[in-house]
Design a protein around this motif. Structure first.
Motif: not given
Length: 245
Positions: A50, A70, A126-132
């Protein structure tokens, strides 16, 4: 007024997370994915650290802290700036150029690298928008840019610092067992440590304070809990080996 970025200076963050139960040291990575218009095979599909450009109205430390928050929602963690990476070819392989063109990214970008320390369970994915995803330090996926090199240098610095600075305790809860501490060292250093020898050395350290508490939820004989006293450590007024492994 929208924040203005400095287009050719960025920060990259190596986020180390310890899992003392599995005795692994992990790195938090985000997926870099770019679809192809003419094929079912993606143009880019790998992982990166990141990071982001520095904004004109912030200093470099503020950028690193912003990037961390973030991604993880966390702040006030141990943070170490360890190197600047400025090789002119650091973004020049084929996938990186495709990605740079798609993002209008300056191909001659310097990055200031930091690492952070935490426990893996501190981060909710969970529900991570960065696909982490967490990856063990010894089993990293395909990485973009020069991020494998950045991770390797961060890891080398971390291992060296852990032997004579108390940063190991950043990977532990406030109250821990001797076994937890041993697991943290084994996770970080990638070695096996003799139990009796380790315990004998640790209990002589005045800044590792035994508490009048026992570990809860252990089916076996409950283990004593300890804490790290930063005050006692600082009053000793010298660097010494936390544990001479």
């Amino acid at each position: 007024m929208a924040a203005v970025i400095i287009p050719n200076v960025s920060v990259d963050c190596v986020i180390f997370g310890a899992d003392i139960q599995t005795k692994t040291l992990n790195v938090l990575l985000i997926r870099r994915y770019l679809e192809s218009e003419n094929s079912t095979t993606p143009l880019v599909d790998d992982y990166v650290l990141t990071g982001y450009h520095i904004l004109e109205n912030e200093n470099v430390d503020e950028t690193a802290s912003r990037v961390l928050k973030e991604l993880t929602g966390l702040d006030n963690l141990y943070k170490k700036q360890f190197k600047v990476f400025g090789n002119p070819n650091r973004l020049m392989n084929e996938k990186d150029q495709i990605w740079a063109n798609s993002q209008n990214f300056n191909k001659r970008t310097l990055t200031i690298a930091y690492y952070f320390l935490l426990q893996t369970h501190d981060v909710t994915l969970d529900n991570d928008k960065f696909d982490t995803k967490w990856f063990p330090i010894n089993n990293l996926p395909e990485l973009g840019f020069d991020h494998r090199n950045i991770i390797n240098e961060a890891y080398a610095d971390l291992k060296e610092k852990s032997m004579h600075q108390p940063i190991i305790f950043e990977l532990l809860p406030d109250k821990f067992t001797i076994k937890d501490l041993q697991n943290a060292y084994e996770s970080m250093l990638g070695i096996e440590i003799d139990n009796r020898n380790f315990r004998r050395k640790i209990i002589t350290k005045k800044y590792i304070v035994k508490l009048d508490e026992k570990q809860i939820g252990n089916a076996k004989k409950p283990s004593s809990l300890y804490m790290f006293s930063k005050d006692i450590y600082q009053k000793m007024n010298k660097e010494n080996y936390i544990v001479n492994i």
